[in-house]
Design a protein around this motif. Sequence first.
Motif, PDB file in Angstrom:
ATOM      1  N   SER A  65       2.184  13.783   2.816  1.00  0.00           N
ATOM      2  CA  SER A  65       1.320  12.848   2.087  1.00  0.00           C
ATOM      3  C   SER A  65       0.528  11.972   3.063  1.00  0.00           C
ATOM      4  CB  SER A  65       2.154  11.981   1.148  1.00  0.00           C
ATOM      5  OG  SER A  65       3.101  11.237   1.880  1.00  0.00           O
ATOM      6  N   LYS A  98      -3.623  12.043   3.472  1.00  0.00           N
ATOM      7  CA  LYS A  98      -4.434  10.830   3.358  1.00  0.00           C
ATOM      8  C   LYS A  98      -5.450  10.775   4.522  1.00  0.00           C
ATOM      9  CE  LYS A  98      -3.422   6.224   1.628  1.00  0.00           C
ATOM     10  NZ  LYS A  98      -4.333   5.290   1.909  1.00  0.00           N
ATOM     11  N   ASN A 111      -5.857   5.096   8.629  1.00  0.00           N
ATOM     12  CA  ASN A 111      -4.703   5.796   8.061  1.00  0.00           C
ATOM     13  C   ASN A 111      -3.762   6.315   9.146  1.00  0.00           C
ATOM     14  OD1 ASN A 111      -5.395   5.317   5.362  1.00  0.00           O
ATOM     15  ND2 ASN A 111      -6.783   7.073   5.315  1.00  0.00           N
TER      16      ASN A 111
END
Length: 579
Positions: free
Chosen positions: A470, A474, A485
């Motif tokens: 995940s 991102k 990020n």
Amino acid sequence: MRRDRRPLFAPSRRLSPTGPSDEASEESYLLRKPGKPKSVSRREWALFIWAVLTTMIVIILSVVLQRLSARSNDDAYKRHPRPGPAPYPKPEGKRNLIFMVSDGMGPASLSLTRSFRQYHGNLSIDDVLELDKHFIGSSRTRSSSSLVTDSAAGATAFSCGQKSYNGAISMLPDHTPCGTVLEAAKRAGYMTGLVVTTSITDATPACFASHVNLRLEEDLIAQQEVGEHPLGRVLDLMLGGGRCHFLPNSSVGSCRTDDRDITEVAQKNYGWHYIDSRKQFDQLNNAKTPVKLPLMGLFAPTDLPYELDRRNMEDVYPSLDEMAQFALKTLQEATKYSDKGFFLMIEGSRIDHAGHCNDPAAQVHEVMAYDKAFFSVITFLDESDDQGVLIATSDHETGGLSTAKQLSAHYPQYLWHPKALDRATASAEHLAKQLSTHRISWPYETREELREYLQGLVQKGLGVTDVKDSELDKVIDEPIYAAWNLASIISARAQIGWSTHGHSAVDVNIYGTTGSGNLSGNHENIEVGIFLRDYLNVDVDQITKELVDASQLHNTTNGDTNWTGRIPSEEELAASMGY
Ligand SMILES: *[C@@H]1O[C@H](CO)[C@@H](O)[C@H](O)[C@H]1NC(C)=O
Ligand SMILES: *[C@@H]1O[C@H](CO)[C@@H](O)[C@H](O)[C@H]1NC(C)=O
Ligand SMILES: *[C@@H]1O[C@H](CO)[C@@H](O)[C@H](O)[C@H]1NC(C)=O
Ligand SMILES: *[C@@H]1O[C@H](CO)[C@@H](O)[C@H](O)[C@H]1NC(C)=O
Ligand SMILES: *[C@@H]1O[C@H](CO)[C@@H](O)[C@H](O)[C@H]1NC(C)=O
Ligand SMILES: [Zn+2]
């Protein structure tokens, strides 16, 4: 054993249900005399009324007196004079002033870096930064337009000693220019210099040697810095990045909108020596002959790389400390036979950028690089025959940094992990650039292939081996926020918190050497600016007067232009925010 589920501070026993005792009323009941009530005489009525009236007057008086005394207490609280050491007198004779700015460094950055350094070097808990040893006070940072300042208004407070709006480069809220301490120092016969790790046209350095209504006018700032300025050339030395605003739009690596070559204007019209490489820097640094001033060294098109990345590119970019030492040595030599010394501003510019990116690994190395340069200035002052003072502070905090982060809804843990920062070998910004280059080179990669590449990048660059799909997705799905990020992967592992990608309003620290006593305690940022001009004993107001008198249209080799640039609209001002 079954845990008692009662809240910790619940009363262990209920209060008596009967409440307070009735003893008092019982007593008065027993004292009541029997017999018929007598009729009340006029005298007794008068006495009764007298008693009621005096009681009322006493009550009213006491309330009024209490209010009055509370108010005078409040007044005393408000007006209590600032305690502190007796003001230091102005020094006499030849002197040097070094002003250091750690852009975007709040108190939490110090704590973060100190703990990181102790972890990295296996040092004892009383091993502190050089900065810590010279802590003297704190500065309140708000601007005229917001409780949260930007670097332009922040540096205007230092250069002019006045509050202005976010985005202003030594311009006041009424859009008139304000004289700066550097300009006044130059006029008084001091030599002047700027050393930064960002573009030399960025807000902090710009505020000392130029005046524009909007910080984004970096083309105009570049022109003024070399000497297209109503006062002529005010700088003797500038070192940093930001070459792109000096090169004509026809050349590679330019970011000017016009085709003027400011490096040529500088050399032809104002006598500058211009260098743009590490090699030339080293040659001058090692030369036996004195360096010729004015000297302009622009070592990168925009920012110099973060220290975390730069240390792998030693042969391309000088460090902040190397530039600072070079500047001190050069200005000292250049003022050897003068009865005036020099004014030098040194900025750890990219502590702020690491804050904007929320990248704690990049930040600790920026702060350590700044601390090293700070130490070099201290050493210089110790060894110099001339007297001098070092003042160091920040324009504001960036990122809302916190050395703790609650990772889940469960009870927060009381720790953070410097180890997670120590494993990083590159900044998130650097990794994001690598990712972007990779994606351009391999546009037809599947998500699986891209993930695999990114996982390798994260492992090698951030030292993170347990990255989640995940987290990778991102980074992949939001290309323009890739650096943010990536940085958050490391902040999560280190349990470091951030509240914003912008600035915050928290007070910042002031550091100083002997002679900086006037700045001990808590101050407005403009008091720092006022101290600078007081220490040098220079007339900033005279400079302001000359700048205001100078025609709005200043004649440059390019023809007449509005030299302070256009007055920005509210929208333009809002859009210029971010740094
Ligand atoms: C310190 O403050 C005093 C009183 O305001 C002032 O007279 C003195 O010049 C200041 N000293 C410096 C070095 O700024
Ligand atoms: C760290 O320092 C302590 C005490 O100074 C020492 O006992 C220990 O071996 C050191 N650890 C490492 C990894 O060097
Ligand atoms: C370069 O600047 C000139 C004017 O100075 C302008 O006419 C020209 O359009 C510019 N070129 C580009 C590519 O921006
Ligand atoms: C500005 O300079 C140009 C030549 O460089 C000259 O022709 C012009 O008259 C000057 N304008 C003013 C207002 O001095
Ligand atoms: C200077 O600014 C004024 C008003 O802001 C404008 O009317 C004028 O055209 C500008 N002149 C130049 C040469 O840019
Ligand atoms: Zn910033």
